[in-house]
Design a protein around this motif. Structure first.
Motif, mmCIF file in Angstrom:
data_model
loop_
_atom_site.group_PDB
_atom_site.id
_atom_site.type_symbol
_atom_site.label_atom_id
_atom_site.label_comp_id
_atom_site.label_asym_id
_atom_site.label_seq_id
_atom_site.Cartn_x
_atom_site.Cartn_y
_atom_site.Cartn_z
ATOM 1 N N ASP A 115 0.853 -1.184 0.000
ATOM 2 C CA ASP A 115 0.000 0.000 0.000
ATOM 3 C C ASP A 115 0.892 1.239 0.000
ATOM 4 N N THR A 134 0.493 4.138 1.398
ATOM 5 C CA THR A 134 0.517 4.942 2.620
ATOM 6 C C THR A 134 0.751 4.138 3.892
ATOM 7 N N ASN A 135 0.464 2.838 3.866
ATOM 8 C CA ASN A 135 0.585 2.011 5.065
ATOM 9 C C ASN A 135 1.429 0.781 4.757
ATOM 10 N N LYS A 136 2.597 0.691 5.390
ATOM 11 C CA LYS A 136 3.494 -0.434 5.124
ATOM 12 C C LYS A 136 2.940 -1.763 5.625
ATOM 13 N N VAL A 188 0.006 -2.846 5.159
ATOM 14 C CA VAL A 188 -1.114 -3.272 4.302
ATOM 15 C C VAL A 188 -0.588 -3.637 2.918
ATOM 16 N N MET A 229 -3.899 -7.250 5.882
ATOM 17 C CA MET A 229 -3.184 -6.481 6.898
ATOM 18 C C MET A 229 -2.208 -7.369 7.658
#
Length: 207
Positions: free
Chosen positions: A89, A91-93, A95, A109
């Motif tokens: 993802d 913005t989110n490592k 995810v 996740m």
């Protein structure tokens, strides 16, 4: 005698004027500082030129090393998902996004490092409802396992991949003194299971 003294004094005075004039006409030489730079040294340049093609670039920590589940997978058993891709993802490592499944593009996740993920219940961009599941990448075996339709097990994530004791509907038989009736327990939807092998990618290096 006086004449001699005057003569000597005149000579000395003339010498002083000459010295003073010389000091005024001679320009001052500014102090200079010189710094040695290895990059501009011809000797260093000649040595570097010999080994320029043999230098190996310094390796940097790539996302796939920290998150080994990232990459491309192929499956010979899942005809409905022959090629699966897992990407991070933006913005989110923690995810990742899984593409290539018949359900559509789904989100997973990270729950246990380095490669155990929970697939939350979600609705895909294609409008498909996806139940909860689990995604695990085994680095030693180089295999990816996905199961969708069984809740994620926090205590033992791999337990969801164990075969169920019975995957068919159970029949409960009730006996009475006069009649024998059978009642069927509604069968639960069968979980969707995936097994694939990671496609290794190699980077060319200078010999």
């Amino acid at each position: 005698m006086k004449k001699s003294i005057l003569t000597m004094a005149g000579i000395a005075l003339s010498a002083l004027f000459v010295t003073a004039a010389a000091q005024e006409t001679t320009p001052a030489v500014p102090a200079t500082t010189s710094t040695w730079e290895a990059k501009k040294n011809p000797t260093v340049d000649s040595i570097n030129a010999k080994y320029k093609d043999k230098l190996v670039p310094v390796k940097t920590s790539a996302p796939v090393q920290a998150f080994p589940a990232l990459g491309q997978y192929e499956s010979a058993t899942n005809l409905d998902a022959p090629s699966v891709k897992i990407s991070p993802d933006e913005t989110n490592k923690g995810v990742v996004w899984v593409e290539g499944l018949p359900h559509g593009k789904i989100k997973a996740m990270l729950r246990r490092s380095p490669a155990t993920y929970k697939i939350p219940a979600q609705k895909t961009e294609e409008g498909n409802d996806v139940p909860e599941g689990t995604l695990v990448y085994d680095k030693d075996a180089n295999t990816l396992s996905i199961i969708i339709g069984k809740p994620y097990n926090d205590a033992e994530p791999l337990a969801v991949f164990a075969p169920a004791t019975s995957e068919v509907a159970e029949e409960a038989t009730t006996k009475t003194t006069k009649t024998k009736t059978k009642s069927k327990v509604p069968a639960q939807p069968k979980p969707w299971v995936y097994a694939g092998t990671k496609v290794e990618t190699t980077t060319a290096m200078n010999q």
